[in-house]
Design an enzyme around this catalytic site. Structure first.
Site: not given
Ligand code: PGA
Length: 273
Positions: A115, A187
């Site tokens: 992550h 992401e």
């Molecule tokens: P968020 O986080 O939906 O709060 O933007 C997603 C993540 O970091 O997995």
């Protein structure tokens, strides 16, 4: 059945509770999510709109401290348990870490690896991420490999290259067979709510997902369906935009942070399947 061709038909919705909730709050939320999921799953008419909404696999990733109690709540549901990270050793002298044996003993099925918060705040390199991913696979769990570019890279148009390199490094040494058990979560760092959360568009995300598939299949646009990992999108997904991301081509599911910690909002997201 999970994974493979059949499993791939379902959207995968992953709730990443990060460090937003205490143990008590996690248990309370797990109960609400379980109730909502079973309500959605109780529809039986195959062609009713409600039945369509059941076409989702849900994974909940609480903090390590809450794993055991949340596992108890989810035990008799179809919701799967995920962890937010892991130490790739099974057990041993690793002060402060949580190892593979701890996770498997709690029947954790999915583990987030790489992550962006782990990479940026805790210095995880591509090598560490790859080590974790392979350890998770070897232990029988499924890794969710998180990748995504920072704003500086996006501003100069280098996101494809950046994400491609992260993906290749993360998947190094993974066999074609094991690849079927991997999920990839794209992401963009700048879109994550904790970083200011500028929203990406479903079209841009879709283009990146196409690129991710291409990289996974060594430059070819597509591969055999059973060899395709789920490719999820994450970054400020909420009840308002979830449906448009889910409908975008190539987006097989969502990784949701902040919005997944609010029962009403998350249940609205579950209804857009
Ligand atoms: P968020 O986080 O939906 O709060 O933007 C997603 C993540 O970091 O997995």
């Amino acid at each position: 059945m999970e994974g493979g061709i059949l499993g791939h038909m379902k959207k995968l919705i992953v709730a990443n509770w990060k460090m937003y909730l205490t143990l008590c709050e996690s248990v309370a939320l797990a109960k609400k999510v379980a109730k909502e999921a079973s309500r959605l799953g109780s529809a039986s008419e195959a062609h009713s709109p409600q039945a369509r909404k059941n076409n989702m696999d849900i994974v909940v990733c609480p903090s390590f401290v809450a794993l055991e109690e949340v596992a108890k709540v989810l035990k008799r549901t179809k919701i799967k348990l995920g962890a937010q990270d892991v130490e790739p050793a099974r057990r041993g002298a690793y002060t402060g870490e949580v190892g593979l044996d701890d996770l498997t003993s709690l029947h954790v099925q999915y583990v987030l690896v790489g992550h962006s918060e782990r990479r940026r705040k805790f210095g995880e390199t591509d090598i560490v991420v790859n080590k974790k991913l392979r350890a998770v696979l070897a232990s029988g769990m499924r890794p969710i490999l998180c990748i995504g570019e920072p704003l500086t890279v996006r501003k100069r148009g280098g996101q494809m290259r950046y994400v491609g390199a992260q993906l290749k490094a993360g998947l190094r040494g993974v066999s074609k067979k094991d690849l079927q058990r991997v999920a990839v979560a794209y992401e963009p760092i700048w879109a994550i709510s904790g970083n200011g959360g500028r929203e990406d568009t479903p079209e841009d995300a879709s283009e990146m997902h196409r690129w991710i598939r291409k990289v996974i299949h060594g430059g070819k646009a597509s591969g055999a369906p059973e060899a395709l990992p789920h490719v999820l999108y994450g970054g400020s997904v909420n009840a308002k935009n979830a449906s448009s991301f889910l409908k975008a081509k190539g987006i097989d599911g969502l990784l949701i942070g902040r919005a997944s910690t609010k029962a009403t909002e998350f249940s609205r997201i579950l209804k857009c399947g």
